[in-house]
Design an enzyme around this catalytic site. Sequence first.
Site, short mmCIF file in Angstrom:
data_model
loop_
_atom_site.label_atom_id
_atom_site.label_comp_id
_atom_site.label_asym_id
_atom_site.label_seq_id
_atom_site.Cartn_x
_atom_site.Cartn_y
_atom_site.Cartn_z
N LYS A 181 0.92 4.44 7.00
CA LYS A 181 0.40 5.25 5.90
C LYS A 181 1.02 6.65 6.00
CE LYS A 181 -2.75 2.04 4.90
NZ LYS A 181 -2.70 1.21 3.68
N SER A 185 0.80 -1.23 0.00
CA SER A 185 0.00 0.00 0.00
C SER A 185 0.83 1.28 0.00
CB SER A 185 -0.95 0.02 1.20
OG SER A 185 -0.23 0.14 2.42
#
Length: 278
Positions: free
Chosen positions: A119, A42
């Site tokens: 993230k 990701s």
Amino acid sequence: MAEKTGFVGSVKETIKTIFWALLIAGVFRTLFFQPFWIPSGSMKDTLLIGDFLFVNKMAYGYSYASCPSIRVPAVGLDIGADDFCGFAEDREDRLFGSDPVRGDVVVFRHPVTGQDYIKRLIGEPGDRIQMIDGVLHINDVAAALEDDGIFTEIMEPQGPMGGRPMCANGPVGMGADCNKIRQIETLPDGTRHAVLDVGPRASDNTGVFIVPEGHFFFMGDNRDNSIDSRVPQTLGGVGYVPRKDIVGRADRVMFSSAGRSMLAFWTWRSDRYFKAIE
């Protein structure tokens, strides 16, 4: 008798040494740095599957999420930070706390599952976040995008989970080149980092997210292959992340394994030793 006493004494000393070593390691991990191994794609290509790094817990201060978590699925071991420090889970403030800055790469605990995620911080409290035609907008200002070539990897199972990458050049066979469009995104405050795109997706256009007070909005750099704050927690996403669930900042990759295990040293990527995370 003296020989037996010597043997028993040696065992006791060994046990004491192991105990203190584990205690010191536990304190070090709780207060300063937490090891983290990247399990998914990701955050490509900022972070690759198999990157090993230490998370700086001192960067934002301490909360219950700073306590260590121990998960070994193979043996059914699942001890979360709330098991160690559940007494502090409801506290909203952080000891020696400071907020992360937009653009930081941050490790946090998922507000529902308790799993660790990594993230990029995109939205701070009060910000308006929206994706329009694949372009990030922060407080109604579009983030600038510059084309920066093609990110290419081999189509093959990656990492311990054996996931296969998504490709902009359509479905490709095993062993073929899998391409993604690489761009440099500049946030309104001037922070620059790479993002990847595989073409039109439903997540390229969203409604407006207004980040609540005391919460943050996170997105993966691999924009079309990231479960992040664009998806609410009720639908299996990350949603808004409370300040108390922040673990720390990721600053540098220590080493990286391209194989199925970080112990497979012959698969370590020589170009990622001590690589700064931008």
